[in-house]
Write an enzyme that holds these catalytic residues in place. Structure first.
Site, PDB file in Angstrom:
ATOM      1  N   ASP A 283      25.929 -19.219 -37.411  1.00  0.00           N
ATOM      2  CA  ASP A 283      26.043 -17.906 -36.786  1.00  0.00           C
ATOM      3  C   ASP A 283      27.183 -17.876 -35.774  1.00  0.00           C
ATOM      4  OD1 ASP A 283      24.924 -15.268 -36.624  1.00  0.00           O
ATOM      5  OD2 ASP A 283      24.169 -15.783 -34.639  1.00  0.00           O
TER       6      ASP A 283
ATOM      7  N   ARG B 248      13.230 -15.152 -37.025  1.00  0.00           N
ATOM      8  CA  ARG B 248      11.959 -15.051 -36.297  1.00  0.00           C
ATOM      9  C   ARG B 248      10.823 -14.616 -37.220  1.00  0.00           C
ATOM     10  NH1 ARG B 248      15.811 -13.274 -32.561  1.00  0.00           N
ATOM     11  NH2 ARG B 248      15.651 -11.103 -33.270  1.00  0.00           N
TER      12      ARG B 248
ATOM     13  N   ASP C  82      30.727 -15.765 -36.080  1.00  0.00           N
ATOM     14  CA  ASP C  82      31.125 -14.829 -35.016  1.00  0.00           C
ATOM     15  C   ASP C  82      32.529 -15.123 -34.512  1.00  0.00           C
ATOM     16  OD1 ASP C  82      28.691 -13.562 -35.147  1.00  0.00           O
ATOM     17  OD2 ASP C  82      27.823 -14.623 -33.436  1.00  0.00           O
TER      18      ASP C  82
END
Length: 224
Positions: free
Chosen positions: A71, A58, A75
């Site tokens: 991502d 961001r 995970d």
């Protein structure tokens, strides 16, 4: 195809953090059965960086589909590696760890795949009220943290009781406190699969209708 440096998603800051998470997870896997200190620190650091890469994406305006997929995969693989070890440490509860792996991987994969099929900008964008609530930043962060904390505490308890609080193991206390949230997160994962299944079925229905319309003769024309 030449990729301009400012468009090379492979070297975006959040993705570089993602690569570091993978390296840390691999180190954690290597030491997981022998050295809980090295493994624990590497695993926890890898998990915590999950929040950092999102903030970096961001801050630098570098949110990408590749980064989101990287991502998710990190995970899922990280948690799976830990659960496999827990199944080895606690064979009596192996079925539940296996079930946790199956739910986590299958439900999240289906949800991500469906998001791509329906053309959503992010898997976190969804019309379902529960999904919208779950993917609010504070709630998502809390649920992910307590879920990981539950499994990490079970891992550490195999080696040590840790600090004692009023004669009780801190790790055991945390495991009891976070366990219900881990169960809740598993149920929400099943909800992911349910919502994805509904969305995917809607795509199938629409595509079947479109194929039928194309195969039907145009009204008013003579069919030979």
């Amino acid at each position: 195809m030449t990729i301009a440096e400012h468009d090379n998603v492979f070297i975006f800051v959040p993705n570089l953090i993602g690569y570091a998470r993978i390296v840390l997870a691999l180190i954690a896997f290597w030491f997981m059965s022998t050295n809980y200190v090295i493994s624990g620190w590497c695993y926890v650091t890898s998990a915590l960086l999950d929040a950092v890469d999102g903030q970096a994406a961001r801050a630098f305006n570098q949110s990408t589909r590749f980064g989101a997929m990287l991502d998710q995969l990190t995970d899922r693989c990280g948690t799976t590696g830990l659960l496999v070890t827990l199944a080895y440490f606690y064979p009596r509860y192996m079925f539940w760890f296996q079930l946790s792996i199956a739910i986590d991987v299958a439900c999240h994969w289906l949800f991500m795949q469906t998001s791509v099929v329906v053309g959503r900008s992010s898997h976190k964008v969804n019309d379902n009220f529960i999904m919208r609530l779950y993917y609010q930043k504070d709630i998502l962060t809390f649920m992910c943290c307590v879920n990981e904390l539950f499994y990490v505490c079970l891992y550490l308890l195999h080696f040590t009781y840790g600090p004692l609080i009023f004669g009780a193991s801190l790790f055991k206390i945390l495991a009891f406190l976070t366990g219900p949230f881990a169960v809740l997160k598993a149920l929400i994962s099943v909800m992911h699969a349910y919502v994805a299944g509904i969305d995917l079925a809607a795509v199938d229905v629409r595509e079947r209708q479109e194929r039928r319309q194309k195969s039907e003769p145009v009204s008013g024309k003579k069919v030979e």
